[in-house]
Design an enzyme around this catalytic site. Structure first.
Site: not given
Ligand code: LAN
Length: 732
Positions: A454
């Protein structure tokens, strides 16, 4: 004196680094607790009891809504103020910076790893990190999973240890209170498995109390569904260094501090803990996902294997895991995919190559990319920022208004979009299970470089919107080949179910979720298709096809059609869409409605009918949830409970709801007008909006801050109102 005197944000190609001047050090007395308290007492203050969510005040002045007596400006004026204010926050490189904190287990992870590596954090950093933990402590003495959450063992145990490592003494009243919380809730052994892991590397938990994390799983043949290459990349990249460190049973040397902490945390005595019996112990306040029987069975088998002690195989597995860690470090320039594997990879490098190695130095240098300063202290962000994502959305919002004030900001954001598209394949792509990257856009910076479905779609869409902006057409350009590459990548990401996942196509079966070992997070084992990601991809494909009708026309039309059918299938019985990455149904529903509306010309008659019905239904469902003040509000627990939990009206959610209503075939004028009026009433005279509740989420349970949403989405809604002729009004 203000809190942020002597601190400055530096930004280069999106990389964000907060730096302090030597003058700041002169303001500190050298006693940690005194310095923490003195810093927290300065303006702008933070008071968790009044509002647990900081308002990103290192970048922004206070933004209270104007007193009710003040005249609400015209739509035109509100937009102008909103654009000028938000534009003033843009960095020279074209991106919008912002707080991306929220989770409370990340900063302690960093502090614990720094301790294990004997890596000394500079004193000013330690003061502000401790300030953050102090500021975010709940009244009951504990800390939550995230800033708005009630206390959990994970949050509390991690902060306790981290505050001690930063230099707080055990008799500090806040730590005494935290110890009471821990002991009243089952003791530290009830910390969830990820917490157990951090404690184990620090020598504060016995490895016998940890379920096996076998690095040998990497040696399985690729076709085995349990091969870790099939699991969601975030789970995979966290499991990788965990498996490596577990395989070596890495434990930091026992110091005086370790001995003291063992006494403080284990009133029964560290050496008297029945380690094998606490493996599955988990504090009820933390437990969201109960480990399954089948996982327990698998763990028993793995423990039997562990006893066999096949040294050569272990070594082979460790060698592979370490090469993989090195590849991830190299591919992301030592930023790594996220904040958890960042610090665990750093620890793995320390354990293998030592503190003087070049790799370790590169890691240390990139720690700062994750740190963010706000009025609640210095925190670790949930990523190395949300630069690209915010900039793409901001551009689309500004472009939607067609407002002439937006021109200079759009020009600069085009620069950021241009410089952050991936144009080279990552080294060792195939060997280490990476989907191709060329043409994609990452969530944060090019240096990080993991493209996301996305993010690629929103950036492509933003580029097209800017290129088509009336006074900008002809003045900016991107070679069409780069847009084609983005489209190719988006098409390559589509799943068999018609939807799009986050970083990769879905690689494993749904039953893998049964092997989810985390008690805290849910839906982490595979990369599922999501409404939001699918919607972004559909919208970008629609916009691209309108601009370049000749390129892969048939493929694009088919992809859009399949995508829309996926989205239609995701609606809940009430006609709303669950949001997986934003809080919650207003977010999911806004995304779904955008796709349904924009894809309309691409649909067969039958599917178009279904889409219209779905839009009518969501319109009804949203209208009944509008509050008397004209706004919409959902509490974050909607994400956990998977049903709408009401809250006071939120500007961000109101903007999502209003825009969803605008997307319906017969937009309900009165509901939209009252929603717009709410947004205008909430705007501060200088054009900002107040920071309300947290609006992002991941893995169902953990909330995450998106500081720029309070500007982007109200501006987008007002901008569309201006373009599409909706008139804000209080009483209709
Ligand atoms: C994110 C940030 C961006 C987010 C969007 C692009 C908004 C979404 O549409 C798809 C998923 C995604 C890429 C996403 C997935 C999970 C993330 C990477 C996070 C929320 C930022 C932090 C999170 C990550 C898993 C945090 C670390 C913690 C763990 C449990 C490994």
């Amino acid at each position: 004196m203000g809190k942020f005197d002597h601190w400055r944000l530096f930004s280069d190609s999106g990389r964000q680094v907060w730096e302090w001047t030597a003058d700041f050090e002169k303001t500190l007395c050298g006693d940690l607790r005194t310095d923490v308290e003195a810093w927290l007492a300065q303006e702008p203050q933070f008071n968790k009891r009044i509002q647990p969510h900081p308002a990103d005040r290192a970048l922004r002045p206070a933004a209270e809504p104007p007193p009710p007596s003040e005249r609400v400006p015209t739509l035109e004026e509100a937009l102008r103020r909103g654009i000028c204010f938000f534009g003033s926050l843009q960095c020279d490189d074209g991106h919008w910076p912002g707080d991306y904190g929220g989770p409370l287990f990340l900063l302690p992870g960093l502090v614990i790893v720094a301790h294990c590596c004997q890596f000394s954090l500079p004193y000013p950093m330690r003061v502000l990190m401790a300030a953050y933990m102090v500021a975010q402590q709940n009244d009951d003495g504990g800390w939550g999973l995230h800033i708005e959450s009630p206390s959990t063992m994970f949050g509390t145990g991690m902060q306790y240890v981290a505050l001690r490592m930063l230099g707080f003494p055990p008799e500090d009243p806040r730590l005494q209170k935290a110890r009471r919380w821990i002991n009243a809730h089952g003791g530290i052994t009830a910390i969830p498995s990820w917490g157990k892991f951090y404690l184990a590397v620090a020598g504060l938990f016995d490895w016998r109390g940890i379920n096996p994390l076998l690095p040998e799983l990497w040696l399985l043949p690729r076709w085995v569904p349990l091969h870790p290459a099939r699991i969601w990349c975030h789970a995979r990249m966290v499991y990788l260094p965990m498996g490596y460190l577990y395989g070596r049973r890495f434990t930091a040397p026992v110091t005086e501090l370790t001995e003291a902490l063992r006494e403080e945390l284990y009133p029964q005595g560290f050496h008297n803990v029945p380690w094998r019996r606490v493996r599955y112990q988990c504090c009820p306040a933390d437990l969201y996902h109960t480990p399954s029987l089948i996982l327990k069975l698998a763990n028993t088998l793995m423990r039997a294997y562990e006893r066999l002690c096949l040294k050569r195989l272990r070594q082979k597995a460790l060698d592979f895991a370490y090469r993989y860690i090195q590849a991830e470090d190299l591919q992301t320039q030592w930023i790594d995919i996220g904040p958890v594997n960042k610090v665990l990879n750093m620890l793995s490098v320390y354990a293998t190559e030592g503190p003087d190695s070049e790799a370790f130095q590169r890691h240390a240098e990139r720690l700062r990319d994750y740190l963010w300063l706000a009025e609640d202290g210095l925190k670790m962000n949930g990523y190395n920022g949300s630069q690209l994502w915010d900039t793409a959305f901001a551009s689309r919002a500004l472009a939607a208004s067609k407002h002439p004030e937006a021109v200079p900001f759009l020009r600069r954001s085009f620069h950021y979009l241009d410089l952050s598209q991936v144009q080279q394949e990552v080294p060792l792509q195939k060997e280490f299970f990476r989907h191709p990257s060329v043409g994609g856009w990452p969530f944060s910076t090019l240096a990080h470089g993991w493209p996301i479905t996305d993010c690629t779609a929103e950036a492509l869409h933003a580029v097209l919107a800017i290129l088509q902006f009336p006074s900008l057409t002809g003045t900016l350009a991107l070679p069409p080949e780069r847009l084609y590459q983005a489209v190719d990548l988006i098409l390559s990401f589509q799943n068999r179910d018609g939807g799009w996942a986050t970083y990769e196509r879905t690689r494993g079966p749904r039953w893998l979720e049964r092997f989810n070992p985390s008690e805290v997070f849910s839906a982490i084992m595979i990369d599922y298709s999501y409404t939001e990601c699918s919607s972004s991809c559909i919208q970008a494909l629609c916009a691209f096809h309108r601009a370049f009708p000749a390129y892969r026309s048939a493929d694009i039309r088919r992809a859009i059609h399949r995508g829309v059918r996926f989205i239609l299938g995701q609606a809940n019985p009430e006609g709303l869409w669950y949001g997986s990455w934003g809080v919650c149904f207003t977010y999911g529903t806004w995304f779904a409605s955008q796709a349904l509306r924009q894809a309309d010309p691409f649909l067969t008659e039958k599917v178009r009918q279904q889409a219209h019905l779905a839009l009518e239904k969501l319109s009804q469902a949203l209208q009944v949830r509008q509050q008397p003040d004209g706004g919409w509000g959902e509490h974050y627990s909607s994400c956990l409970q998977r049903t709408w939990v009401p809250a006071t009206s939120q500007v961000v959610q109101t903007a999502w709801a209003v825009m969803a209503l605008m997307n319906t075939p017969r937009p309900p004028q009165s509901a939209i007008q009252r929603g717009l009026h709410f947004l205008m009433r909430m705007q501060a005279p200088h054009g900002d909006w107040p920071q309300q509740n947290i609006s992002g989420v991941f893995n169902k349970t953990c909330m995450i801050t998106y500081a720029n949403y309070r500007n982007i989405f109200p501006l987008w809604a007002l901008g569309r109102a201006r373009q599409e002729g909706f008139i804000p009004s209080e009483s209709v």
